[in-house]
Design a protein around this motif. Structure first.
Motif, PDB file in Angstrom:
ATOM      1  N   ILE A 359       7.698   1.819  -7.705  1.00 20.61           N
ATOM      2  CA  ILE A 359       6.723   2.882  -7.914  1.00 20.61           C
ATOM      3  C   ILE A 359       6.832   3.891  -6.785  1.00 20.61           C
ATOM      4  O   ILE A 359       6.865   3.517  -5.599  1.00 20.61           O
ATOM      5  N   HIS A 360       6.898   5.171  -7.136  1.00 19.64           N
ATOM      6  CA  HIS A 360       6.920   6.242  -6.145  1.00 19.64           C
ATOM      7  C   HIS A 360       5.529   6.872  -6.091  1.00 19.64           C
ATOM      8  O   HIS A 360       5.133   7.602  -7.003  1.00 19.64           O
ATOM      9  N   ARG A 379       1.850  -3.181  -2.942  1.00 17.04           N
ATOM     10  CA  ARG A 379       2.891  -4.020  -2.348  1.00 17.04           C
ATOM     11  C   ARG A 379       2.466  -5.480  -2.320  1.00 17.04           C
ATOM     12  O   ARG A 379       3.277  -6.380  -2.563  1.00 17.04           O
ATOM     13  N   ALA A 380       1.196  -5.729  -2.019  1.00 20.88           N
ATOM     14  CA  ALA A 380       0.694  -7.103  -2.013  1.00 20.88           C
ATOM     15  C   ALA A 380       0.771  -7.733  -3.399  1.00 20.88           C
ATOM     16  O   ALA A 380       0.894  -8.966  -3.523  1.00 20.88           O
ATOM     17  N   ALA A 381       0.725  -6.885  -4.436  1.00 25.08           N
ATOM     18  CA  ALA A 381       0.842  -7.380  -5.804  1.00 25.08           C
ATOM     19  C   ALA A 381       2.288  -7.550  -6.240  1.00 25.08           C
ATOM     20  O   ALA A 381       2.554  -7.941  -7.380  1.00 25.08           O
ATOM     21  N   GLY A 382       3.228  -7.243  -5.342  1.00 28.40           N
ATOM     22  CA  GLY A 382       4.633  -7.461  -5.630  1.00 28.40           C
ATOM     23  C   GLY A 382       5.426  -6.233  -5.982  1.00 28.40           C
ATOM     24  O   GLY A 382       6.643  -6.315  -6.212  1.00 28.40           O
ATOM     25  N   ALA A 383       4.784  -5.065  -6.033  1.00 27.68           N
ATOM     26  CA  ALA A 383       5.493  -3.842  -6.391  1.00 27.68           C
ATOM     27  C   ALA A 383       6.313  -3.338  -5.205  1.00 27.68           C
ATOM     28  O   ALA A 383       5.963  -3.567  -4.042  1.00 27.68           O
ATOM     29  N   SER A 401       4.803  19.184 -10.611  1.00 28.79           N
ATOM     30  CA  SER A 401       6.149  19.178 -11.160  1.00 28.79           C
ATOM     31  C   SER A 401       6.323  17.977 -12.082  1.00 28.79           C
ATOM     32  O   SER A 401       5.697  16.934 -11.885  1.00 28.79           O
ATOM     33  N   PRO A 402       7.205  18.080 -13.079  1.00 25.79           N
ATOM     34  CA  PRO A 402       7.395  16.970 -14.017  1.00 25.79           C
ATOM     35  C   PRO A 402       8.045  15.741 -13.392  1.00 25.79           C
ATOM     36  O   PRO A 402       7.836  14.619 -13.855  1.00 25.79           O
ATOM     37  N   THR A 403       8.853  15.926 -12.344  1.00 24.14           N
ATOM     38  CA  THR A 403       9.595  14.821 -11.752  1.00 24.14           C
ATOM     39  C   THR A 403       9.308  14.730 -10.261  1.00 24.14           C
ATOM     40  O   THR A 403       8.672  15.595  -9.679  1.00 24.14           O
ATOM     41  N   GLY A 404       9.797  13.617  -9.645  1.00 19.85           N
ATOM     42  CA  GLY A 404       9.659  13.458  -8.207  1.00 19.85           C
ATOM     43  C   GLY A 404       8.460  12.635  -7.790  1.00 19.85           C
ATOM     44  O   GLY A 404       8.199  12.490  -6.598  1.00 19.85           O
ATOM     45  N   TRP A 405       7.734  12.048  -8.755  1.00 17.49           N
ATOM     46  CA  TRP A 405       6.587  11.215  -8.420  1.00 17.49           C
ATOM     47  C   TRP A 405       6.216  10.356  -9.624  1.00 17.49           C
ATOM     48  O   TRP A 405       6.493  10.711 -10.767  1.00 17.49           O
ATOM     49  N   ASP A 406       5.592   9.213  -9.354  1.00 20.15           N
ATOM     50  CA  ASP A 406       5.111   8.340 -10.425  1.00 20.15           C
ATOM     51  C   ASP A 406       3.593   8.303 -10.506  1.00 20.15           C
ATOM     52  O   ASP A 406       3.028   8.223 -11.591  1.00 20.15           O
ATOM     53  N   MET A 407       2.934   8.331  -9.358  1.00 15.30           N
ATOM     54  CA  MET A 407       1.472   8.288  -9.356  1.00 15.30           C
ATOM     55  C   MET A 407       0.945   8.935  -8.092  1.00 15.30           C
ATOM     56  O   MET A 407       1.674   9.110  -7.108  1.00 15.30           O
ATOM     57  N   THR A 408      -0.327   9.300  -8.135  1.00 17.39           N
ATOM     58  CA  THR A 408      -0.973   9.901  -6.978  1.00 17.39           C
ATOM     59  C   THR A 408      -2.447   9.549  -6.972  1.00 17.39           C
ATOM     60  O   THR A 408      -3.013   9.179  -8.015  1.00 17.39           O
ATOM     61  N   VAL A 409      -3.055   9.631  -5.801  1.00 21.75           N
ATOM     62  CA  VAL A 409      -4.514   9.598  -5.695  1.00 21.75           C
ATOM     63  C   VAL A 409      -4.986  11.043  -5.786  1.00 21.75           C
ATOM     64  O   VAL A 409      -4.726  11.851  -4.897  1.00 21.75           O
TER      65      VAL A 409
END
Length: 513
Positions: A359-360, A379-383, A401-409
Motif C-alpha cells: 500500500i502506498h 504495518r502491524a496488520a501485515g501490510a 492525480s489519478p496515479t502515484g498513491w493508493d490512499m490518504t488521510v
C-alpha cells in the motif's frame, strides 16, 4: 505511539491563521497585520483555488455574491438581494457603487462574465461541482434592472450557498482579459475585494493593501468591530510548533490550535478563545485502475478495520477530537450518526486480509502524527506500507492525480457547511473531470441519491436521500470516517477575527482598541 498534538496549520481555512499586529506589540505599525500560510498559494485565480492557502488569500482579494453568516445563514456580498424560484432558477440584485481595483464599476455584465467563466467546464474549477453539481448554467445580465439571472440545467438546491465559495470570487475585466497574469497575481485591476496584491515573493511573503475606495463590506447580523488593517502580509511558514510561546510572549496576536497547547491559555483573561469544528478527517482510497484498492471493497474494509478512530483522534488532536460516522461533523444537517454502517475496529479481521499487501500511503505533513499512526497500524496488520509525507500543496497535487498513491488521510474543509460539500469528495465527478471526487470512480447509487437531495428545496426533506447517499458510500467503503478536528482560535488584545459556526472568515481580521 504517544499522543502528539496537531499543530495549527494552513491545512484548512479553520486551522491556518496566525497573525501578528503591533496592536499588542508584535508588528511594525498600528495599521498592519502579519499572517501566516502553510505554503505558497497555488495562484491568484479564484476559480482555480484548490487548497486552504488559496482560499484565504482569495477571500481577501475577490468578493463573492453572497457570504456565510451565523447559523449557516446567507448575507449579501456583491448581491444585495437574491431569490430562488426553484432549485434550478436564481436571480441576484447587484450592489450599486461596487468597483474593481482599477475603478471600473462592477455591473451585472461583469458579474455574469466572471460567473460564466467559473461555471464553464473548460475552466475546471473544483468549486463548480460544489456550487452547481453536474449542471450547466445559463447566466444572463440585465444592467438596466441591476440583476443577474442563473438558470441551471438541473436542480441544485445548494447553489445559493455555493455563491459564498471563494472559487466564485468575481474577477474583473482586466483579469479575465489576462488569465495568465490573473493566476500570477500581476493584474492590478483584476480584484473586486477589499485588498489588492501589492507584492509577492514566493516562499518569503505576500503583501496585500487595503483599497482606499472599498466600501462593500458585508452587513453581518452581528457587525464586525474594529478597523481593517491597511496592510496584511502573509508569510508561508509550515512549522507552527512555537506559536503558543510566541502568542504568550506578545510576538504574535492570533493563533489556532488543535492540540494541547491551547490549554496554556485557559483561565488567562488576556486572551479570547473561540472553537470551531468544520474540519473532519477520513481515509480516502484511490479506486482507479492500477491502485491496489480498485474493485476491492473487502480490502478497503480491512484497512478501515485496522484503524481505530478513537486512537487516531487521540493521536491527532490529543483527545480533543470526536469520532465521526460520516465525512462531515455531527453539526452538519442530515449527517449519518449510525455507527453500525461502519466497518468497525477489528485488528484481527484486518490482519487476515492485509498480510503481504503493498500500500502506498501519502499524507500532508500537517497531519503528520495521524498519518504515521495509520501507517504503523497497517504495518502491524501485515501490510507493506510505503509512506510519503508531503507539504500541503504537493499533497493536494498528488492526491488530485489519478496515479502515484493508493490512499490518504483526507483533511476535509467543509467550505459550505453542508453535507454535500464533503460527500462530493467520494462520489460524483472525479477531480480529473473538474469535480472533487478523489477516489476516481463515480458511486452511481450514492451520487443519484445526492442529486435527488439537491432537487429538494426544503432542507429537512433532503435528509432521507442524503442518508441513502451516505449508506452507499459507507457500505462500499469509499471512505472510512475517522474524527472531527476541533480548532480553537486564540486572540490577544488588539486584534480580532470573526468565526461563523464552523467557519473562520479571514477578511474579518480587525485591529481593535
Amino acid at each position: 505511539m504517544s499522543a502528539r498534538p496537531l499543530v495549527a496549520t494552513a491545512l484548512t481555512a479553520l486551522a491556518a491563521l496566525t497573525l501578528t499586529a503591533c496592536a499588542s506589540g508584535g508588528g511594525a505599525s498600528a495599521d498592519s497585520i502579519n499572517a501566516t500560510l502553510g505554503t505558497d498559494p497555488g495562484g491568484f485565480d479564484p476559480a482555480l483555488a484548490r487548497a486552504a492557502d488559496d482560499y484565504y488569500v482569495d477571500r481577501m482579494l475577490f468578493d463573492t455574491l453572497l457570504r456565510k453568516d451565523d447559523d449557516n445563514q446567507l448575507v449579501g456580498g456583491l448581491a444585495t438581494e437574491w431569490e430562488a424560484t426553484s432549485a434550478s432558477s436564481y436571480t441576484f440584485t447587484i450592489r450599486d457603487g461596487a468597483t474593481c481595483s482599477d475603478g471600473t464599476e462592477i455591473t451585472p455584465t461583469i458579474v455574469a462574465d466572471s460567473l460564466s467563466r467559473f461555471a464553464d467546464p473548460e475552466t475546471a474549477s473544483t468549486g463548480r461541482t460544489l456550487a452547481m453539481g453536474g449542471a450547466t448554467a445559463d447566466i444572463t445580465a440585465d444592467d438596466a434592472a441591476g440583476t443577474v439571472a442563473v438558470q441551471l440545467s438541473d436542480d441544485w438546491s445548494d447553489f445559493l450557498t455555493g455563491m459564498t465559495l471563494p472559487h466564485t470570487g468575481i474577477v474583473c475585466p482586466a483579469g479575465l482579459a489576462d488569465p495568465e497574469g490573473l493566476l500570477a497575481g500581476t493584474v492590478d485591476g483584476a480584484f473586486s475585494g477589499p485588498y489588492t496584491l501589492t507584492d509577492a515573493q514566493p516562499a518569503v511573503s505576500y503583501e496585500l493593501t487595503l483599497r482606499d475606495d472599498y466600501d462593500a463590506w458585508p452587513e453581518f447580523s452581528t457587525p464586525v468591530e474594529g478597523t481593517p488593517a491597511q496592510t496584511v502580509t502573509f508569510t508561508p511558514i509550515a512549522d507552527q510548533a512555537t506559536q503558543a510561546t510566541q502568542l504568550l510572549s506578545g510576538g504574535i496576536d492570533v493563533a489556532s490550535f488543535s492540540g494541547e497547547d491551547v490549554e496554556r491559555f485557559d483561565g488567562d483573561d488576556a486572551y479570547t478563545q473561540s472553537s470551531v469544528t468544520g474540519l473532519t478527517s477520513y481515509l480516502v482510497f484511490n479506486e482507479r485502475e492500477g491502485s491496489v484498492f480498485a474493485d476491492d471493497p473487502e480490502l478497503r474494509a480491512a484497512v478501515a478495520q485496522a484503524v481505530d478512530p478513537a486512537a487516531f483522534a487521540d493521536v491527532l488532536t490529543n483527545g480533543r477530537g470526536d469520532t465521526i460516522a460520516s465525512v462531515s461533523s455531527d453539526s452538519v444537517a442530515c449527517v449519518n450518526t449510525d455507527d453500525s454502517l461502519l466497518a468497525g475496529y477489528d485488528a484481527d479481521a484486518a490482519s487476515a486480509v492485509l498480510d503481504g499487501v503493498s500500500i502506498h500511503l501519502v499524507g500532508t505533513q500537517l497531519f503528520g502524527p495521524g498519518n504515521e499512526y495509520v501507517a504503523e497500524v497497517l504495518r502491524a496488520a501485515g501490510a507493506d506500507v510505503s509512506y510519503d509525507e508531503l507539504d500541503n500543496a504537493n499533497w493536494s497535487t498528488t492526491t488530485g492525480s489519478p496515479t502515484g498513491w493508493d490512499m490518504t488521510v483526507q483533511g476535509d474543509i467543509n467550505l459550505m457547511g453542508t453535507l454535500t460539500s464533503s460527500l462530493l469528495r467520494v462520489m460524483g465527478p472525479s477531480q480529473e473531470d473538474g469535480g472533487r471526487n478523489k477516489m476516481g470512480l463515480v458511486n452511481e447509487t450514492g451520487y443519484s441519491a445526492l442529486n435527488e437531495a439537491m432537487s429538494i428545496v426544503d432542507p429537512a426533506a433532503q435528509c432521507e436521500p442524503m442518508q441513502a447517499a451516505q449508506t452507499s458510500m459507507l457500505e462500499n467503503v469509499d471512505a472510512a470516517p475517522l474524527a472531527s478536528v476541533p480548532t480553537t482560535v486564540v486572540t490577544a488584545e488588539g486584534v480580532s477575527i470573526r468565526t461563523f459556526d464552523d467557519y473562520i472568515d479571514p477578511s474579518t481580521m480587525r485591529i481593535v482598541e
